[in-house]
Each structure stands twice: as C-alpha cells, then as structure tokens.
Write a protein that holds these residues in place. Structure first.
Motif, PDB file in Angstrom:
ATOM      1  N   ASN A   1       0.855  -1.299   0.017  1.00  0.00           N
ATOM      2  CA  ASN A   1      -0.014  -0.139   0.033  1.00  0.00           C
ATOM      3  C   ASN A   1       1.044   1.208   0.118  1.00  0.00           C
ATOM      4  OD1 ASN A   1      -2.671  -1.359   0.027  1.00  0.00           O
ATOM      5  ND2 ASN A   1      -2.598  -1.582   2.394  1.00  0.00           N
ATOM      6  N   LEU A   2       1.908   1.176   0.637  1.00  0.00           N
ATOM      7  CA  LEU A   2       2.702   2.441   0.657  1.00  0.00           C
ATOM      8  C   LEU A   2       3.447   2.699  -0.663  1.00  0.00           C
ATOM      9  CD1 LEU A   2       4.741   1.577   3.964  1.00  0.00           C
ATOM     10  CD2 LEU A   2       3.133   3.498   3.725  1.00  0.00           C
ATOM     11  N   ARG A   3       4.031   1.422  -1.326  1.00  0.00           N
ATOM     12  CA  ARG A   3       4.289   1.638  -2.775  1.00  0.00           C
ATOM     13  C   ARG A   3       3.350   2.094  -3.565  1.00  0.00           C
ATOM     14  NH1 ARG A   3       5.441  -1.574  -7.504  1.00  0.00           N
ATOM     15  NH2 ARG A   3       7.504  -1.000  -8.182  1.00  0.00           N
ATOM     16  N   ARG A   4       2.014   1.546  -3.525  1.00  0.00           N
ATOM     17  CA  ARG A   4       0.989   1.958  -4.387  1.00  0.00           C
ATOM     18  C   ARG A   4       0.666   3.379  -4.390  1.00  0.00           C
ATOM     19  NH1 ARG A   4      -3.998   2.861  -3.155  1.00  0.00           N
ATOM     20  NH2 ARG A   4      -3.789   1.699  -1.103  1.00  0.00           N
ATOM     21  N   LEU A   5       0.517   3.869  -3.118  1.00  0.00           N
ATOM     22  CA  LEU A   5       0.280   5.267  -2.913  1.00  0.00           C
ATOM     23  C   LEU A   5       1.500   6.049  -3.559  1.00  0.00           C
ATOM     24  CD1 LEU A   5      -1.157   5.025   0.611  1.00  0.00           C
ATOM     25  CD2 LEU A   5      -2.439   5.829  -1.450  1.00  0.00           C
ATOM     26  N   ARG A   6       2.507   5.889  -3.209  1.00  0.00           N
ATOM     27  CA  ARG A   6       3.713   6.626  -3.946  1.00  0.00           C
ATOM     28  C   ARG A   6       3.627   6.781  -5.331  1.00  0.00           C
ATOM     29  NH1 ARG A   6       8.322   5.202  -5.892  1.00  0.00           N
ATOM     30  NH2 ARG A   6       8.376   3.061  -4.860  1.00  0.00           N
ATOM     31  N   LEU A   7       3.465   5.607  -5.929  1.00  0.00           N
ATOM     32  CA  LEU A   7       3.422   5.674  -7.279  1.00  0.00           C
ATOM     33  C   LEU A   7       2.258   6.348  -8.031  1.00  0.00           C
ATOM     34  CD1 LEU A   7       4.704   1.883  -8.142  1.00  0.00           C
ATOM     35  CD2 LEU A   7       5.976   4.133  -8.107  1.00  0.00           C
ATOM     36  N   GLU A   8       1.104   6.283  -7.564  1.00  0.00           N
ATOM     37  CA  GLU A   8      -0.260   6.757  -7.661  1.00  0.00           C
ATOM     38  C   GLU A   8      -0.002   8.222  -7.582  1.00  0.00           C
ATOM     39  OE1 GLU A   8      -3.322   5.779  -5.153  1.00  0.00           O
ATOM     40  OE2 GLU A   8      -3.583   3.739  -6.241  1.00  0.00           O
TER      41      GLU A   8
ATOM     42  N   SER B   1       9.218   9.303  -6.871  1.00  0.00           N
ATOM     43  CA  SER B   1      10.279   8.273  -6.617  1.00  0.00           C
ATOM     44  C   SER B   1      10.270   8.008  -4.996  1.00  0.00           C
ATOM     45  CB  SER B   1      11.687   8.576  -7.282  1.00  0.00           C
ATOM     46  OG  SER B   1      11.940   9.764  -6.772  1.00  0.00           O
ATOM     47  N   GLN B   2      11.066   7.202  -4.766  1.00  0.00           N
ATOM     48  CA  GLN B   2      11.516   6.988  -3.131  1.00  0.00           C
ATOM     49  C   GLN B   2      12.163   8.191  -2.818  1.00  0.00           C
ATOM     50  OE1 GLN B   2      13.324   3.130  -2.638  1.00  0.00           O
ATOM     51  NE2 GLN B   2      11.247   1.995  -2.387  1.00  0.00           N
TER      52      GLN B   2
ATOM     53  N   THR C   1      15.899   3.548   4.051  1.00  0.00           N
ATOM     54  CA  THR C   1      14.956   3.113   5.437  1.00  0.00           C
ATOM     55  C   THR C   1      13.517   3.090   4.809  1.00  0.00           C
ATOM     56  OG1 THR C   1      16.376   4.466   6.878  1.00  0.00           O
ATOM     57  CG2 THR C   1      13.912   4.153   7.538  1.00  0.00           C
ATOM     58  N   TYR C   2      13.183   3.950   3.823  1.00  0.00           N
ATOM     59  CA  TYR C   2      11.765   3.977   3.420  1.00  0.00           C
ATOM     60  C   TYR C   2      11.562   2.744   2.488  1.00  0.00           C
ATOM     61  CZ  TYR C   2       7.214   5.098   1.401  1.00  0.00           C
ATOM     62  OH  TYR C   2       6.093   4.888   0.995  1.00  0.00           O
ATOM     63  N   GLU C   3      12.562   2.210   1.777  1.00  0.00           N
ATOM     64  CA  GLU C   3      12.422   1.042   1.100  1.00  0.00           C
ATOM     65  C   GLU C   3      12.392  -0.134   1.957  1.00  0.00           C
ATOM     66  OE1 GLU C   3      15.321  -1.271  -2.231  1.00  0.00           O
ATOM     67  OE2 GLU C   3      16.260  -0.249  -1.046  1.00  0.00           O
ATOM     68  N   LYS C   4      12.796  -0.288   2.897  1.00  0.00           N
ATOM     69  CA  LYS C   4      12.719  -1.472   3.856  1.00  0.00           C
ATOM     70  C   LYS C   4      10.936  -0.867   4.568  1.00  0.00           C
ATOM     71  CE  LYS C   4      17.388  -1.757   5.499  1.00  0.00           C
ATOM     72  NZ  LYS C   4      18.438  -1.431   6.639  1.00  0.00           N
ATOM     73  N   TYR C   5      10.322   0.085   4.565  1.00  0.00           N
ATOM     74  CA  TYR C   5       9.057   0.205   5.110  1.00  0.00           C
ATOM     75  C   TYR C   5       8.288  -0.712   3.903  1.00  0.00           C
ATOM     76  CZ  TYR C   5      10.100   3.767   8.228  1.00  0.00           C
ATOM     77  OH  TYR C   5      10.377   4.619   9.326  1.00  0.00           O
ATOM     78  N   GLU C   6       8.720  -0.189   2.585  1.00  0.00           N
ATOM     79  CA  GLU C   6       7.851  -0.815   1.367  1.00  0.00           C
ATOM     80  C   GLU C   6       7.999  -2.289   1.148  1.00  0.00           C
ATOM     81  OE1 GLU C   6       8.408   1.159  -2.118  1.00  0.00           O
ATOM     82  OE2 GLU C   6       7.374   3.207  -1.535  1.00  0.00           O
ATOM     83  N   VAL C   7       9.194  -2.807   1.480  1.00  0.00           N
ATOM     84  CA  VAL C   7       9.231  -4.308   1.349  1.00  0.00           C
ATOM     85  C   VAL C   7       9.055  -5.108   2.593  1.00  0.00           C
ATOM     86  CG1 VAL C   7      10.960  -4.148  -0.497  1.00  0.00           C
ATOM     87  CG2 VAL C   7      11.751  -4.263   2.025  1.00  0.00           C
TER      88      VAL C   7
ATOM     89  N   GLU D   1      10.655  -4.872   5.719  1.00  0.00           N
ATOM     90  CA  GLU D   1      11.562  -5.308   6.538  1.00  0.00           C
ATOM     91  C   GLU D   1      11.874  -4.487   7.903  1.00  0.00           C
ATOM     92  OE1 GLU D   1      15.114  -5.178   4.301  1.00  0.00           O
ATOM     93  OE2 GLU D   1      14.615  -6.761   3.004  1.00  0.00           O
ATOM     94  N   LEU D   2      11.147  -3.249   7.893  1.00  0.00           N
ATOM     95  CA  LEU D   2      11.303  -2.536   8.856  1.00  0.00           C
ATOM     96  C   LEU D   2       9.689  -1.908   9.211  1.00  0.00           C
ATOM     97  CD1 LEU D   2      13.410  -1.041  10.659  1.00  0.00           C
ATOM     98  CD2 LEU D   2      13.538   0.928   8.955  1.00  0.00           C
ATOM     99  N   ASN D   3       9.562  -1.848  10.637  1.00  0.00           N
ATOM    100  CA  ASN D   3       8.253  -1.060  10.971  1.00  0.00           C
ATOM    101  C   ASN D   3       8.377   0.349  10.767  1.00  0.00           C
ATOM    102  OD1 ASN D   3       7.510  -3.640  12.201  1.00  0.00           O
ATOM    103  ND2 ASN D   3       8.367  -2.965  14.317  1.00  0.00           N
ATOM    104  N   ILE D   4       7.119   1.001   9.950  1.00  0.00           N
ATOM    105  CA  ILE D   4       7.119   2.350   9.832  1.00  0.00           C
ATOM    106  C   ILE D   4       6.768   3.055  11.095  1.00  0.00           C
ATOM    107  CG2 ILE D   4       4.627   2.316   9.393  1.00  0.00           C
ATOM    108  CD1 ILE D   4       5.129   4.289   7.124  1.00  0.00           C
ATOM    109  N   ARG D   5       7.696   4.238  11.354  1.00  0.00           N
ATOM    110  CA  ARG D   5       7.206   5.100  12.394  1.00  0.00           C
ATOM    111  C   ARG D   5       5.906   6.005  12.417  1.00  0.00           C
ATOM    112  NH1 ARG D   5      12.647   8.269  11.731  1.00  0.00           N
ATOM    113  NH2 ARG D   5      11.272   9.521  10.881  1.00  0.00           N
ATOM    114  N   ILE D   6       5.232   6.248  13.472  1.00  0.00           N
ATOM    115  CA  ILE D   6       4.047   6.686  13.323  1.00  0.00           C
ATOM    116  C   ILE D   6       4.006   8.081  12.950  1.00  0.00           C
ATOM    117  CG2 ILE D   6       2.205   7.610  14.751  1.00  0.00           C
ATOM    118  CD1 ILE D   6       2.384   5.298  16.300  1.00  0.00           C
ATOM    119  N   SER D   7       5.256   8.821  13.354  1.00  0.00           N
ATOM    120  CA  SER D   7       5.395  10.344  12.795  1.00  0.00           C
ATOM    121  C   SER D   7       5.422  10.137  11.299  1.00  0.00           C
ATOM    122  CB  SER D   7       6.617  10.798  13.424  1.00  0.00           C
ATOM    123  OG  SER D   7       7.677  10.121  13.183  1.00  0.00           O
ATOM    124  N   VAL D   8       6.232   9.216  10.672  1.00  0.00           N
ATOM    125  CA  VAL D   8       6.032   8.912   9.146  1.00  0.00           C
ATOM    126  C   VAL D   8       4.611   8.624   8.443  1.00  0.00           C
ATOM    127  CG1 VAL D   8       7.006   7.839   7.017  1.00  0.00           C
ATOM    128  CG2 VAL D   8       8.578   8.353   9.064  1.00  0.00           C
ATOM    129  N   LEU D   9       4.176   8.085   8.975  1.00  0.00           N
ATOM    130  CA  LEU D   9       2.723   7.526   8.573  1.00  0.00           C
ATOM    131  C   LEU D   9       1.807   8.805   8.672  1.00  0.00           C
ATOM    132  CD1 LEU D   9       1.169   5.196   7.812  1.00  0.00           C
ATOM    133  CD2 LEU D   9       0.352   4.789   9.746  1.00  0.00           C
TER     134      LEU D   9
END
Length: 84
Positions: free
Chosen positions: A14-21, A25-26, A44-50, A52-60
């Motif tokens: 969903n993170l990737r879809r929204l970014r591409l919509e 780019s990352q 770090t952001y790439e790890k959110y998309e795949v 591998e890493l929990n997303i920070r609430i502040s980033v969300l």
C-alpha cells in the motif's frame, strides 16, 4: 520516546501503491518527508515498502498529509490477510 506500530501485517504494498499513484520516486518522497521534519533516507523508506522495517507513526502521519488520503488507504486489504 518515539512510538512505532507493531508489524504483524505488511502494509508495504500500500505504501508503494500510494507513492506511485502520486508519481513520486522514493528519493523525492523522502525529500518531501525531510521537509516535514521526518528524518528518513531512501534506504529506510525502501525497507518500509518491502516489509523489513516497522514504519514510524510520525512518518505515517506525514505521508497522510502528503497524499491527502485517509489512514484507511494505508491499511487497505490488510484485514483480508490471515493472521500470522
């Protein structure tokens, strides 16, 4: 103390879809996040998309503002996955 979401589902697609919509780019997305005081790099952001890493609430929160979407958009389809 910074809080994180506990990851038991992968919202990376969903993170990737929204970014591409939004035609970002990352690198461009991370630059926008940094302008909003979210210190995050592309790797770090790439790890959110795949997933591998929990997303920070502040980033969300910042992503929601950038995309002008609801929080539901980040969690779309996740209730259909089987529990891990």
């Amino acid at each position: 103390m910074e809080q994180k979401l506990r990851r038991d589902r992968n919202m990376g697609a969903n993170l990737r879809r929204l970014r591409l919509e939004h035609g970002l780019s990352q690198e461009k997305l991370c630059a926008e996040l940094q302008r909003m005081n979210c210190d995050i790099g592309r790797t770090t952001y790439e790890k959110y998309e795949v997933g591998e890493l929990n997303i920070r609430i502040s980033v969300l929160i910042a992503l929601r503002k950038i995309y002008g979407c609801s929080y539901d958009d980040f969690f779309e389809g996740l209730d259909e996955e089987e529990f891990m």
